[in-house]
Design an enzyme around this catalytic site. Sequence first.
Site, short mmCIF file in Angstrom:
data_model
loop_
_atom_site.label_atom_id
_atom_site.label_comp_id
_atom_site.label_asym_id
_atom_site.label_seq_id
_atom_site.Cartn_x
_atom_site.Cartn_y
_atom_site.Cartn_z
N ASP A 219 28.95 -18.75 -7.19
CA ASP A 219 28.46 -18.47 -5.85
C ASP A 219 28.20 -19.76 -5.07
O ASP A 219 27.62 -20.71 -5.63
CB ASP A 219 27.16 -17.66 -5.99
CG ASP A 219 26.65 -17.11 -4.69
OD1 ASP A 219 27.39 -16.37 -4.04
OD2 ASP A 219 25.49 -17.42 -4.33
N GLU A 278 33.46 -19.99 -5.08
CA GLU A 278 33.42 -19.49 -3.70
C GLU A 278 33.32 -20.72 -2.80
O GLU A 278 32.27 -21.35 -2.74
CB GLU A 278 32.21 -18.57 -3.48
CG GLU A 278 32.19 -17.99 -2.09
CD GLU A 278 30.82 -17.52 -1.62
OE1 GLU A 278 30.76 -16.70 -0.70
OE2 GLU A 278 29.79 -17.99 -2.17
C1 GLC Z 1 27.53 -15.76 -1.44
C2 GLC Z 1 27.61 -14.30 -1.80
C3 GLC Z 1 26.77 -13.53 -0.83
C4 GLC Z 1 25.33 -13.99 -0.98
C5 GLC Z 1 25.22 -15.49 -0.78
C6 GLC Z 1 23.89 -16.01 -1.24
O1 GLC Z 1 28.10 -16.03 -0.21
O2 GLC Z 1 28.94 -13.87 -1.82
O3 GLC Z 1 26.87 -12.15 -1.02
O4 GLC Z 1 24.52 -13.33 -0.04
O5 GLC Z 1 26.19 -16.18 -1.50
O6 GLC Z 1 23.81 -16.05 -2.63
#
Ligand code: GLC
Length: 533
Positions: A219, A278
């Site tokens: 994440d 991500e």
């Molecule tokens: C990422 C996740 C999202 C979350 C954020 C904070 O972007 O995909 O759903 O709210 O991180 O952890």
Amino acid sequence: MTENTPWSRFGGDIGPWWSHALFYQVYPRSFYDSNGDGLGDLDGVIAKLDYLEALGVDAIWLNPVMVSPMADNGYDVADPRDVDPMFGGIGALDRLTEAAHAAGIKVTMDLVPNHTSSAHPWFQAALAASPGSDQRERYIFRDGTGPGGLHPPNNWVSIFGGPAWTRVVEADGNPGQWYLHLFDAEQPDLNWDNPEVFDDLEKTLRFWLERGIDGFRIDVAHGMAKPPGLPDMEHIKAEVLLADMDDDPRFNNDGVHDIHRQIRGVFDDYDNAVAIGEVWVYDNEQFSQYVRADELHLAFNFRLLRAEFDATDIRHAIENSLAAAHLVDATPSWTLANHDVDREPTRYGGGAVGLDRAKAMTLAMLALPGAVFIYNGEELGLPNVDLPDEALRDPVWERSGHTRRGRDASRVPVPWEGDAPPFGFSDSSDTWLPLPEDWATLTVEKQDGDPASTLTFYRRAIELRRDRAEFDGPTIEWLDSPADTLAFRNSGGLVCVLNTGADAIALPDDEVLLSSAELVGGKLPPNAAAWLV
Ligand code: GLC
């Protein structure tokens, strides 16, 4: 240790298993509820493994299931080495891993290294301790500015809206320091300059990898490192999940690459485990740094997801995503949807046209070299749901002062069967988000076996991608095609033609393997794509 399973579907070794895998994202609270509490759980995923097997997925990615107060649906982790009872506890995860492996499906989890929950024992200890203490050094506490420290330390805003700083009350009962949270106030950012933070993450990684987990989606993998001195933002961007953050001091700081190298060092002890980042970074050169040989194996490149349904825009997204990966000889990865963005049929215009376009984009995506990710419900053609205000759960709704509705519209539970909500998702009618009445035609039961259904189309497309060597080329070549269309050949031999224009177009003289809409007099209609060999 994970089992050593080289990816060799065609007798030859074409790289590690993840290099051509189709990952299926399970949003656990919305997939299937096995115990009637209105929330999906891990035994629910086990119950539907045969569905995933029939769909032909190679791996699942589970959104966070660790112990959490669920302020941000699990992205606020209070104990990273245990599974929340809401999802069935750690026993359920072990059962799922075993059953999935028996079905030939890998299991990847979400890992949240940028922040913890405010309920995490570390943060509770930090609150109880004094400014300057070791406990506070695990997070980013600062004195405020202005008279009496009344103002936050800098002008950063939270991605979810409002300031990125919250002030705490000190032991003497007076307002004191501020702590940083790029997301909700319940998600304090960790201080990655403190070696204790990596040491703990390493423990977490090893804990799950030893249990047989096949990898992690990491994440906010472009977060974690913060710039020295925490300089102000020049341009205030709140809705940054989909914004261009390449010049945003909150993300993509150089120090992040050392962190990824440390993380990779742990992964390298486990054969075949994959780290998927991500990474909301657009510049090709900067993006590519995350997938260098000693950092992440894969990173989501969100260019395709952000492209309009327009041939030029889509070609640009594909070319740049490939260029970024090729800069460092990395495997490209592709996605059109996830739990943070609008579902494709809605994004591409809604209704029948939106769905046609979503299917066409799926053919384009599945024809590309590399790994692909689909999001639960995508294969059913689910659109966003217009939820009433009182149903909204995403913290974005509250934090933005009800100016942004958040992401719940694309997180509504999967409709399985029957004619009325909750369509077999749960025995309870009180599901965490309501399913709309008009999903009666979209259930798995209705679509299963119907040759014209979206589900049948996805199953067929995934099967072809899996079985046919024409999909396996490492590159693509662009072919000439009329305006408002695009055509490319995967170096394995597959040709994909996509029509985003207003007129039907003639196709090359090859055999049509699959098309997302019926051909009209041998021509590909608008809002459609075809595969040819
Ligand atoms: C990422 C996740 C999202 C979350 C954020 C904070 O972007 O995909 O759903 O709210 O991180 O952890």
